[in-house]
Design an enzyme around this catalytic site. Structure first.
Site, PDB file in Angstrom:
ATOM      1  N   HIS B 254       0.839  -1.208   0.000  1.00 31.69           N
ATOM      2  CA  HIS B 254       0.000   0.000   0.000  1.00 31.69           C
ATOM      3  C   HIS B 254       0.874   1.259   0.000  1.00 31.69           C
ATOM      4  O   HIS B 254       0.686   2.160  -0.824  1.00 31.69           O
ATOM      5  CB  HIS B 254      -0.910  -0.024   1.239  1.00 31.69           C
ATOM      6  CG  HIS B 254      -1.829   1.156   1.338  1.00 31.69           C
ATOM      7  ND1 HIS B 254      -3.131   1.137   0.892  1.00 31.69           N
ATOM      8  CD2 HIS B 254      -1.632   2.394   1.833  1.00 31.69           C
ATOM      9  CE1 HIS B 254      -3.690   2.315   1.103  1.00 31.69           C
ATOM     10  NE2 HIS B 254      -2.801   3.103   1.677  1.00 31.69           N
ATOM     11  N   GLU B 255       1.838   1.314   0.916  1.00 31.70           N
ATOM     12  CA  GLU B 255       2.679   2.510   1.010  1.00 31.70           C
ATOM     13  C   GLU B 255       3.587   2.642  -0.207  1.00 31.70           C
ATOM     14  O   GLU B 255       3.903   3.757  -0.636  1.00 31.70           O
ATOM     15  CB  GLU B 255       3.493   2.506   2.307  1.00 31.70           C
ATOM     16  CG  GLU B 255       2.658   2.496   3.592  1.00 31.70           C
ATOM     17  CD  GLU B 255       1.589   3.579   3.651  1.00 31.70           C
ATOM     18  OE1 GLU B 255       1.775   4.642   3.017  1.00 31.70           O
ATOM     19  OE2 GLU B 255       0.550   3.361   4.317  1.00 31.70           O
ATOM     20  N   HIS B 258       1.749   4.623  -2.749  1.00 29.71           N
ATOM     21  CA  HIS B 258       1.901   6.074  -2.521  1.00 29.71           C
ATOM     22  C   HIS B 258       3.311   6.541  -2.900  1.00 29.71           C
ATOM     23  O   HIS B 258       3.486   7.563  -3.563  1.00 29.71           O
ATOM     24  CB  HIS B 258       1.665   6.398  -1.042  1.00 29.71           C
ATOM     25  CG  HIS B 258       0.228   6.304  -0.612  1.00 29.71           C
ATOM     26  ND1 HIS B 258      -0.767   7.062  -1.168  1.00 29.71           N
ATOM     27  CD2 HIS B 258      -0.366   5.561   0.368  1.00 29.71           C
ATOM     28  CE1 HIS B 258      -1.936   6.795  -0.567  1.00 29.71           C
ATOM     29  NE2 HIS B 258      -1.712   5.877   0.367  1.00 29.71           N
ATOM     30  N   GLU B 284      -4.717   7.615  -3.205  1.00 28.89           N
ATOM     31  CA  GLU B 284      -5.265   6.376  -2.666  1.00 28.89           C
ATOM     32  C   GLU B 284      -5.580   5.387  -3.784  1.00 28.89           C
ATOM     33  O   GLU B 284      -5.508   4.168  -3.583  1.00 28.89           O
ATOM     34  CB  GLU B 284      -6.515   6.699  -1.819  1.00 28.89           C
ATOM     35  CG  GLU B 284      -6.955   5.587  -0.909  1.00 28.89           C
ATOM     36  CD  GLU B 284      -6.048   5.342   0.306  1.00 28.89           C
ATOM     37  OE1 GLU B 284      -5.090   6.117   0.520  1.00 28.89           O
ATOM     38  OE2 GLU B 284      -6.292   4.356   1.029  1.00 28.89           O
TER      39      GLU B 284
END
Lengths: 489, 489
Positions: B254-255, B258, B284
């Site tokens: 997830h990170e 980003h 997101e």
């Protein structure tokens, strides 16, 4: 709000921003991703530009003109703010940014030249740095002595004349002591391999032993050890070499001296112009007295011997007495940062004399290497074999740090004075050190020096702490006595 | 210098300072000494004050009035600078600093209230936060819809009316899908103990697999995973739990979504207002498509199964197909951050509706808990057992983040749209993913979304990338298809 209060509110925010800029430096040397450098350069430049604008803000001049100091602390705050304001306004912004740009370039050129042992590749950019620094010195000195203005930047109130006299008295006795030592048989050197994570564990334990507060700090590894930050966030770095645990241990103790000083400044001065060490010289006095007069003493090394045996097992040194000699071995070497207590200052005095001549135009950049090599052979008795062991060994001049080297030896001189007074005040100190208890010493230093931050000008601070005018004799006496005993001179 | 160039030089320095402020946040969550917090608060406040002053600088207004955009990029730079300038000038400095002070206090009060499961202890300070945020929203909206002004802060151009329609279409189908899933038998859960350093090693390897550039980033541990920074210095954090390696792996992916987005913005936009992700929603969409549509796909989890067996040995899951089910297990739970793909958005919709009512004064703070519990039971079919599992679970409101939650679901909707178009463009994608090769997917996302930074407004950016108007149908279709297969609905 009264002018004083407005000024202090402004200064407090400036100090907070200066802490942020300092932490960027820590980040760069410890955790920054390697490809981030170009962006980091812009970030640092932006912070410097904000800080310069705040320090030279005309409103600061107005507030300074109106503000009244209601006591000693307030007067000292005003003195520090005025110093920064005057400095920021004396140097034209254009010159400051030219220096920033050229020294940034010069640092890279120096690193390449050192790696290639190629002095000629470095000289043109050093030429530029010297020219710009002369210009800056002229702006700062406003007609006075240019080199004194540079010294004053790192050591408020210091003059080349005073330092020359002090250093002139140091040099012959150090040269003589060095020669006498090197004629006798040296204690055994450390041999073997020492696990690096065990070194770091021991280093952290020793940092705590010296009173460094881990809740307001941290210990990391870096290529060149340093300390960074003030107040509640004071970080130090060290390094490890599996063949040389002393490097890790004594780098740590040295940086703990700097770091503990910053941590121990009176909490009332937090994020104010008084909330830091008084000068580079006083800072170095703390790092050096922790490292040498305490850390390399017979009593403390006796305790350290036991700690090292616990950490590494039998490492081939028979007893405490032999270990004391091993810690304090004196041997020929080219490199300042690897020098022992006896020879270290000879390295510094060489640089002081050369850079002073450079700034005064008594020496030109193209003659610097020859001058270095001649002086080195005169003091150390053997010739420099290559530039990376000589004129190219230190980063300082490429960064524009003229006037900085002197504070290393001044710090050692101050450490000698403080040590003499501390010993007189604490007759039982060795008994504590032999137990690994440095608290009597660090408490004394905190009380006499560290807690005052920037309240008192550096020379006065040391004089108040010692009860006599700072001079080189205590350092020389200490060195002669200690090394005569170890080397049976 | 032309007005545009002066403006950009100013903006560039502002962006560099914003990066510094962001890195202070990273430092605080990863390496800051624990007792440094009070000083850090002042440092952050000083940086914020510098940034606010620069963004609202009247010279920026003058330059904006004079500047001419010579092309698309220049026009977009001006749009972004104007946005920040207008915002900074609409909110009175006094109000901004009151919000900073109260939310800092509220964050502490929230943490204590959550730990004690004591809603009443939190309500008075939340009351204050809501009042101040309503005031700020009124200032920002200048007579328009207050909540829309808040949304616009995180998602330029978004309106509550549009989002409500989209979210209204999501909710019934998600509630229905969830209920159907929970009536069937779940795939086996992961059991056993997974070495945490092996988790971190695997996480770092997966980060590289997804194209995260370690030379311009780093992976550390933090209590709550986050990503930080733009351009050449983009850092992510993750966490480990020896009982739950999926937490580490999927937090990392997830990170990385980003972080890779920030790393992949066109290098020409470095340290300019275009040099970052387009909005929170678009951000997101990247983290979610990396984590879910790619990272939790059948093909990729097949590869991951092999990696986990290499890292941890046999961990009790028989084969790839079963593992795919285990990764995508749906189960009852109270906590948004622990929710699966199906239930996650139901948590967000609940918050969106409640905070919108709060800001519109249709709901008062003292009735918030009851409203939460009622809505939760309606959507999830069981009652909240304690406030830390309900209204006290998220930090957002205490920090004043109203309008932020919506971007989580908007990001999922955008991810659904991008995924549909990406699959159409890359018919062979699963073959690559099954080899642990995400490059076709990340290249497509880089080309269509990431490289553009802030050049194009968010909704338009997604529409250009997908070739159709963003809407909730692709996400719903994807979820229904995927989970019908896993749960044999």
């Amino acid at each position: 709000m009264a002018a004083y209060d407005e000024l202090m509110a402004h200064a407090r925010e400036t100090e907070a921003l200066a802490q942020v800029a300092g932490r960027l430096g820590w980040d760069q040397e410890t955790v920054m991703p390697r490809a981030a450098a170009p962006q980091r350069g812009e970030e640092m430049a932006a912070m410097e530009s904000v800080l310069h604008a705040r320090r030279s803000d005309p409103r600061v001049g107005d507030w300074l003109a109106e503000a009244n100091a209601s006591g000693e602390v307030e007067a000292a705050q005003l003195r520090q703010i005025r110093r920064a304001f005057d400095r920021a306004n004396k140097v034209p912004a254009k010159l400051a940014s030219a220096i920033a740009r050229v020294t940034s370039e010069a640092q890279g050129a120096w690193a390449e030249a050192r790696a290639a042992d190629d002095v000629a590749a470095f000289l043109p950019v050093l030429q530029e740095v010297v020219a710009l620094k002369r210009e800056e010195g002229a702006a700062l000195s406003a007609g006075g002595d240019v080199y004194d203005a540079m010294l004053d930047d790192y050591e408020p109130g210091a003059t080349a004349a005073d330092l020359s006299q002090m250093f002139g008295a140091l040099r012959p006795r150090l040269v003589e002591l060095r020669a006498a030592i090197l004629e006798t048989e040296a204690p055994p050197a450390l041999e073997g391999v020492f696990d690096e994570s065990a070194q770091m564990k021991l280093a952290r334990q020793i940092a705590k032993t010296f009173g460094y507060d881990m809740a307001r700090g941290r210990v990391d590894k870096a290529v060149h050890p340093f300390s960074s930050g003030s107040g509640l966030d004071v970080r130090i770095t060290t390094r490890t070499d599996e063949l040389d645990p002393f490097n890790c241990i004594y780098s740590t103790i040295h940086e703990v001296g700097h770091g503990a000083y910053e941590q121990n400044v009176d909490r009332r001065y937090l994020l104010t112009p008084l909330g830091q060490g008084a000068s580079m010289g006083v800072h170095e006095s703390q790092s050096r007295i922790y490292e040498n007069q305490i850390g390399r003493s017979r009593a403390f090394t006796g305790w350290l011997y036991g700690q090292m045996r616990e950490a590494f097992g039998d490492f081939g040194i028979a007893d405490e007495e032999t270990f004391f000699g091993t810690v304090n071995r004196v041997q020929n070497g080219y490199i300042r940062t690897e020098a022992d207590e006896v020879q270290y200052n000879l390295h510094v005095l060489l640089r002081f004399d050369l850079e002073r001549a450079l700034i005064a135009r008594d020496l030109e950049v193209e003659d610097l290497e020859a001058a270095w090599n001649e002086r080195f052979e005169a003091d150390f008795g053997f010739a420099v074999d290559k530039p990376s062991h000589g004129v190219l060994q230190d980063v300082h001049w490429s960064v524009g740090l003229f006037g900085y080297f002197a504070t290393y030896t001044l710090g050692n001189v101050y450490a000698g004075c403080l040590h003499q007074s501390m010993r007189a005040a604490l007759p039982e100190l060795d008994a504590a050190l032999a137990q690994g208890n440095t608290t009597p010493a660090t408490d004394w230093l905190q009380e006499k020096v560290q807690r005052h931050g920037g309240l008192v000008p550096p020379r006065e601070l040391i004089e108040n702490a010692c009860g006599f005018t700072p001079n080189e004799a205590p350092l020389l006496d200490y060195l002669e006595e200690k090394f005569s005993a170890i080397y049976k001179l």
